[in-house]
Write a protein that holds these residues in place. Sequence first.
Motif, mmCIF file in Angstrom:
data_model
loop_
_atom_site.group_PDB
_atom_site.id
_atom_site.type_symbol
_atom_site.label_atom_id
_atom_site.label_comp_id
_atom_site.label_asym_id
_atom_site.label_seq_id
_atom_site.Cartn_x
_atom_site.Cartn_y
_atom_site.Cartn_z
ATOM 1 N N GLY A 42 -84.305 48.477 -44.727
ATOM 2 C CA GLY A 42 -83.786 47.281 -45.358
ATOM 3 C C GLY A 42 -84.808 46.213 -45.639
ATOM 4 N N LYS A 43 -86.071 46.515 -45.374
ATOM 5 C CA LYS A 43 -87.124 45.517 -45.576
ATOM 6 C C LYS A 43 -88.162 46.015 -46.576
ATOM 7 N N GLU A 44 -88.955 45.064 -47.081
ATOM 8 C CA GLU A 44 -90.039 45.403 -47.994
ATOM 9 C C GLU A 44 -91.179 46.084 -47.228
ATOM 10 N N ARG A 45 -91.923 46.914 -47.952
ATOM 11 C CA ARG A 45 -93.124 47.504 -47.361
ATOM 12 C C ARG A 45 -94.174 46.403 -47.235
ATOM 13 N N GLU A 46 -94.788 46.313 -46.056
ATOM 14 C CA GLU A 46 -95.736 45.230 -45.799
ATOM 15 C C GLU A 46 -97.065 45.774 -45.309
ATOM 16 N N GLY A 47 -98.135 45.089 -45.679
ATOM 17 C CA GLY A 47 -99.463 45.490 -45.239
ATOM 18 C C GLY A 47 -99.666 45.157 -43.779
ATOM 19 N N VAL A 48 -100.280 46.079 -43.059
ATOM 20 C CA VAL A 48 -100.535 45.899 -41.636
ATOM 21 C C VAL A 48 -102.017 45.654 -41.377
ATOM 22 N N TYR A 94 -97.299 53.958 -43.316
ATOM 23 C CA TYR A 94 -97.902 54.688 -44.416
ATOM 24 C C TYR A 94 -99.391 54.375 -44.517
ATOM 25 N N CYS A 95 -100.150 55.398 -44.818
ATOM 26 C CA CYS A 95 -101.567 55.268 -45.122
ATOM 27 C C CYS A 95 -101.714 55.133 -46.637
ATOM 28 N N ALA A 96 -102.642 54.271 -47.068
ATOM 29 C CA ALA A 96 -102.866 54.053 -48.493
ATOM 30 C C ALA A 96 -104.357 54.011 -48.779
ATOM 31 N N PRO A 108 -102.403 43.696 -51.532
ATOM 32 C CA PRO A 108 -100.990 43.945 -51.820
ATOM 33 C C PRO A 108 -100.733 45.419 -52.069
ATOM 34 N N ARG A 109 -99.495 45.778 -51.923
ATOM 35 C CA ARG A 109 -99.094 47.174 -52.064
ATOM 36 C C ARG A 109 -99.519 47.765 -53.404
ATOM 37 N N ASN A 110 -99.407 47.030 -54.489
ATOM 38 C CA ASN A 110 -99.678 47.584 -55.817
ATOM 39 C C ASN A 110 -101.170 47.762 -56.103
#
Length: 125
Positions: A42-48, A94-96, A108-110
């Motif tokens: 229910g939440k946005e993906r956030e950078g850790v 998640y790894c990016a 940011p995610r994008n």
Amino acid sequence: QIRLVESGGGSVQAGGSLRLSCAVTTYTYDNLLMAWFRQAPGKEREGVASISHDGFTAYRDSVKGRFTVSKDIGANTLILQMNNLRPEDTAMYYCAATVGTWYNSVPPRNFFGYWGQGTQVTVSS
């Protein structure tokens, strides 16, 4: 093409530790910007946390002093050491990765074009 495979998730009690790994295959990753993101239901993906190709790290405020991001260059692996875990850390992690440069904060995610499939972290109180 870059392929990312996470491992190391699991269930722990509050105060415990987990170590996440992200294996980078099909590419030599010494020029990658890499990061860990998380997404709770229910939440946005956030950078850790993130780490640049030249070793500069950045963290979100809520994990500073508890999480450490690093690279095992010989093994082409990104590591997230998580200590003193809290129930609010529960999420899919998640790894990016991307070829690029970003300093001073988690991008940011994008900004990222490559993602792993995720590994679940559950912290109970």
